[in-house]
Design a protein around this motif. Structure first.
Motif, short mmCIF file in Angstrom:
data_model
loop_
_atom_site.label_atom_id
_atom_site.label_comp_id
_atom_site.label_asym_id
_atom_site.label_seq_id
_atom_site.Cartn_x
_atom_site.Cartn_y
_atom_site.Cartn_z
N LEU A 117 0.84 -1.20 0.00
CA LEU A 117 0.00 0.00 0.00
C LEU A 117 0.88 1.24 0.00
O LEU A 117 1.79 1.37 0.81
N ILE A 118 0.58 2.17 -0.92
CA ILE A 118 1.16 3.52 -0.88
C ILE A 118 0.11 4.40 -0.21
O ILE A 118 -1.01 4.52 -0.72
N LEU A 119 0.44 5.01 0.91
CA LEU A 119 -0.51 5.82 1.66
C LEU A 119 -0.05 7.27 1.67
O LEU A 119 1.08 7.57 2.08
N VAL A 120 -0.92 8.18 1.22
CA VAL A 120 -0.56 9.60 1.11
C VAL A 120 -1.64 10.45 1.79
O VAL A 120 -2.67 10.75 1.17
N PRO A 121 -1.47 10.83 3.05
CA PRO A 121 -2.45 11.72 3.70
C PRO A 121 -2.51 13.08 2.99
O PRO A 121 -1.52 13.54 2.40
N ARG A 122 -3.64 13.73 3.08
CA ARG A 122 -3.86 14.99 2.38
C ARG A 122 -3.05 16.14 2.98
O ARG A 122 -2.50 16.96 2.26
N HIS A 123 -3.01 16.22 4.33
CA HIS A 123 -2.43 17.38 4.98
C HIS A 123 -1.11 17.03 5.66
O HIS A 123 -1.05 16.08 6.45
N PRO A 124 -0.06 17.80 5.39
CA PRO A 124 1.26 17.47 5.95
C PRO A 124 1.31 17.50 7.47
O PRO A 124 2.13 16.79 8.07
N GLU A 125 0.44 18.32 8.11
CA GLU A 125 0.48 18.37 9.57
C GLU A 125 0.04 17.04 10.20
O GLU A 125 0.24 16.83 11.40
N ARG A 126 -0.54 16.13 9.40
CA ARG A 126 -0.97 14.83 9.93
C ARG A 126 0.02 13.71 9.61
O ARG A 126 -0.20 12.56 10.01
N PHE A 127 1.09 14.01 8.90
CA PHE A 127 2.01 12.96 8.46
C PHE A 127 2.52 12.12 9.63
O PHE A 127 2.45 10.88 9.60
N ASN A 128 3.07 12.76 10.65
CA ASN A 128 3.65 12.01 11.76
C ASN A 128 2.61 11.17 12.49
O ASN A 128 2.85 10.01 12.84
N GLN A 129 1.46 11.77 12.71
CA GLN A 129 0.38 11.07 13.42
C GLN A 129 -0.04 9.81 12.66
O GLN A 129 -0.20 8.74 13.25
N VAL A 130 -0.23 9.93 11.35
CA VAL A 130 -0.68 8.78 10.55
C VAL A 130 0.41 7.73 10.45
O VAL A 130 0.14 6.52 10.52
N ALA A 131 1.66 8.16 10.31
CA ALA A 131 2.78 7.20 10.25
C ALA A 131 2.85 6.38 11.53
O ALA A 131 3.04 5.15 11.49
N GLN A 132 2.70 7.04 12.68
CA GLN A 132 2.73 6.33 13.96
C GLN A 132 1.57 5.34 14.06
O GLN A 132 1.73 4.23 14.57
#
Length: 426
Positions: A270-285
């Motif tokens: 799966l390639i996962l790309v959240p829309r907003h950069p401020e959520r990157f760390n949260q979603v990665a965790q």
């Protein structure tokens, strides 16, 4: 008189909301530090930049609108090299995209909030532009009134108006209708959008149907080669799907879908790309907490056979990541955001899966679903089944890809139709 009362109440409410605007900037800054910077620009305070030659002003609120505006800006810079261009945005991601693509060759500041005194300061600093091009549906009441007072033509380009937004505007028709009537020209994406503008009181002579300039996207020449090199790092013959522009609540759903897919296709990635950069760390965790091995694009690690989730946490590379995939799931559609642009995966020949909330691109999705390029689902089990069906049937995917590319090709030309509406004013 009724319009002036509406505008008075609108403006008064805005001033009352200033503390909340400040709190919002502070809050967003905890996730994206750029929101703590350049506050003065948001209230019309920045260095004087009045050019000797009246300039073209283009406003694109955020990253997506800026991406759509890039070909138009490039055309204007080529054909009118002696006319300066000012680009305004509202978000840091939009601002970063301006600088990444154009550097210092265009002027750039944040668009101020819609306060009359902010517009007074803004125009004192930039002078009088030749015209203003608003991308999509940016209806700032005091901005448009300020342009009318200064005899600045205002174009609403690539304009869309969903049925949902039109119903909302009907409730404040006394404010919105006179505002729309002040626009010089509306270039609507389709006839449904045009009719909704006219129902709100716009003169039919103001409205032109030009199509969506998002069909005129340019695919870089080296894109396929770059995608193949990246994908080779993950192992040969691995089924790959992408979940792009996801929002809060969607990642959890799509990771559950991924777990179901891997029961059928254990090597799927799966390639996962959240829309907003401020959520990157949260979603990665969150991905790691669910037991998936992730590889973050920003860390320059291309991944390997052990990678479960390739995490797209950079800006401006979504086309490359789409090009790496076999199937696309377009986010913002499994929560009531309204969906995001499906034309990028279609241009790359990818089958498209979407959720039920697609009112931002309803006309385009209707056409994609009709020709079998897109499928729409409400439940995660349906999404998982569709992914497995497509990922195990490459011949069918190739046929869908051909239809998708044909669809894009047949709808190109909106950029030039819009361009020819604008150029007489230059």
């Amino acid at each position: 008189m009724r319009y002036h009362l509406w505008r008075f109440f609108y403006t008064s409410l805005l001033y009352l909301l200033i503390p909340l605007l400040i709190v919002r900037l502070i809050w967003r800054g905890f996730y994206a530090r750029a929101y703590w910077q350049r506050w003065g620009e948001r209230f019309g305070f920045f260095p004087v930049m009045s050019p000797q030659t009246p300039f073209i002003w283009i406003h694109a609120v955020s990253f997506g609108e800026m991406q759509a505006a890039i070909p138009l800006i490039q055309l204007l810079r080529t054909d009118y090299p002696n006319i300066p261009i000012l680009v305004t945005t509202m978000t840091p991601t939009g601002s970063q995209r301006v600088r990444a693509v154009f550097g210092d060759s265009v002027a750039h500041v944040y668009l101020p909030y819609d306060f009359p005194d902010a517009w007074q300061r803004f125009f004192q600093r930039i002078g009088k532009p030749r015209l203003l091009i608003l991308m999509e549906t940016e209806l700032w009441v005091n901005l448009i009134a300020a342009c009318e007072q200064r005899h600045i033509p205002v174009f609403l380009a690539n304009a869309r108006l969903s049925a949902r937004s039109a119903r909302g505007y009907q409730r404040i028709r006394g404010l919105i209708s006179p505002t729309l009537q002040k626009l010089t020209l509306i270039a609507a994406q389709n006839m449904e959008d045009a009719e909704r503008f006219m129902v709100l009181g716009v003169n039919p002579e103001q409205v032109h149907v030009t199509g969506s300039i998002k069909f005129d996207l340019h695919l870089p020449e080296q894109l396929t080669e770059q995608a193949n090199l990246l994908r080779a790092q993950w192992g040969e013959n691995r089924p790959v799907w992408i979940a792009a522009s996801t929002h809060s609540g969607e990642e959890a759903l799509l990771l559950r879908v991924f777990a179901q897919v891997r029961q059928v296709l254990p090597t799927a990635l799966l390639i996962l790309v959240p829309r907003h950069p401020e959520r990157f760390n949260q979603v990665a965790q969150y991905c790691e907490q669910q037991g998936f091995v992730i590889c973050r694009r920003s860390q320059k690690n291309r991944g390997d056979l052990t990678t479960d989730v390739y995490f797209g946490d950079t800006m401006g590379e979504l086309l490359l990541l789409y090009a790496c995939a076999d199937i696309s799931v377009v986010g913002g559609s499994f929560v009531p955001v309204g969906g995001h642009n499906p034309l990028e995966p279609a241009a790359l020949g990818l089958p498209i899966i979407t959720g039920e909330y697609v009112f931002n691109f309803s006309d385009i999705y209707k056409q994609l679903i009709k020709i079998g390029v897109a499928q729409q689902f409400k439940h995660e089990a349906e999404v998982a089944n569709a992914l497995c069906d497509w990922l195990t049937n490459p011949a069918h995917c190739q046929e869908v890809g051909r239809k998708a590319r044909d669809f894009i090709h047949k709808n190109r030309g909106a950029l030039f139709r819009l361009y020819h509406l604008i150029t007489p004013w230059l």
